[in-house]
Design an enzyme around this catalytic site. Structure first.
Site, mmCIF file in Angstrom:
data_model
loop_
_atom_site.group_PDB
_atom_site.id
_atom_site.type_symbol
_atom_site.label_atom_id
_atom_site.label_comp_id
_atom_site.label_asym_id
_atom_site.label_seq_id
_atom_site.Cartn_x
_atom_site.Cartn_y
_atom_site.Cartn_z
ATOM 1 N N GLY A 154 39.492 -2.795 10.782
ATOM 2 C CA GLY A 154 38.203 -2.116 10.852
ATOM 3 C C GLY A 154 38.173 -0.668 10.423
ATOM 4 O O GLY A 154 37.129 -0.023 10.515
ATOM 5 N N PRO A 158 37.064 -4.959 -8.536
ATOM 6 C CA PRO A 158 36.302 -6.207 -8.421
ATOM 7 C C PRO A 158 36.758 -7.111 -7.280
ATOM 8 O O PRO A 158 35.946 -7.770 -6.636
ATOM 9 C CB PRO A 158 36.529 -6.885 -9.777
ATOM 10 C CG PRO A 158 36.811 -5.757 -10.710
ATOM 11 C CD PRO A 158 37.562 -4.736 -9.898
ATOM 12 N N TYR A 186 32.132 -4.509 0.477
ATOM 13 C CA TYR A 186 31.007 -3.566 0.472
ATOM 14 C C TYR A 186 29.637 -4.226 0.658
ATOM 15 O O TYR A 186 28.708 -3.579 1.117
ATOM 16 C CB TYR A 186 31.011 -2.752 -0.827
ATOM 17 C CG TYR A 186 32.249 -1.908 -0.950
ATOM 18 C CD1 TYR A 186 32.395 -0.747 -0.198
ATOM 19 C CD2 TYR A 186 33.289 -2.270 -1.799
ATOM 20 C CE1 TYR A 186 33.540 0.027 -0.285
ATOM 21 C CE2 TYR A 186 34.439 -1.497 -1.897
ATOM 22 C CZ TYR A 186 34.551 -0.350 -1.132
ATOM 23 O OH TYR A 186 35.676 0.409 -1.214
#
Length: 173
Positions: free
Chosen positions: A115, A142, A148
């Site tokens: 995390g 990539p 994200y």
């Protein structure tokens, strides 16, 4: 060398980022032996460079890293209490008003999956949004674009295609 892709969110992220409400609290990070830092003081650039190399970035000249960081608008890094080394890092540059680009998001491979990357990104995006900056782009390998997307980033929103100037390397004879 990896090819880099541009992903951005050119509008407020799709996930809410309420102030002081993160997936991992500062208190929880500290209880696990991590400290959040927002300045380059106490940041060991040699150790940061080692993290860059460990995730596949090229080794960089530490004087150039220092210069880049001095021209960076927002920095957030996580220090491991026991080793006092950076284990996660991200920075943003921009015009300070409308636009920002997030660079160099890295987590030491031995600390991935707990995390820290998400903690850094949530706080960096929150800081930019609090400044009124909502056009936020980032460069990403990539293979990690999926990291994200839950944070509100999308590839090529509204058909926008980013381009990057890249000077071809001269072959050494």
């Amino acid at each position: 060398m990896f090819s880099r892709g541009i992903i951005s969110n050119f509008r407020t992220p799709t996930l809410p980022f309420p102030t002081c409400k993160f997936s991992v609290s500062d208190k929880d990070l500290e209880s696990r032996g991590f400290f959040l830092r927002r300045t380059i003081s106490d940041l060991n650039l040699d150790h940061l460079n080692s993290v860059f190399v460990a995730v596949g970035f090229p080794r960089r000249d530490t004087e150039k890293i220092k210069l880049a960081l001095e021209h960076t608008q927002s920095i957030l890094w996580v220090e491991h209490k026991k080793s006092q080394k950076p284990v996660a890092f991200a920075r943003a540059t921009g015009d300070g008003v409308f636009n920002a680009i997030i660079w160099d998001v890295v987590v030491d491979p031995s600390f991935q999956g707990i995390g820290l990357g998400k903690a850094v990104m949530e706080r960096l995006v929150e800081e930019l949004l609090e400044k009124g900056i909502c056009n936020i782009a980032l460069y990403s390998e990539p293979r990690v674009l999926g990291f994200y997307r839950p944070l509100g980033f999308v590839a090529d929103p509204d058909g926008i295609r980013g381009m990057v100037y890249s000077r071809k390397q001269k072959k050494k004879k």
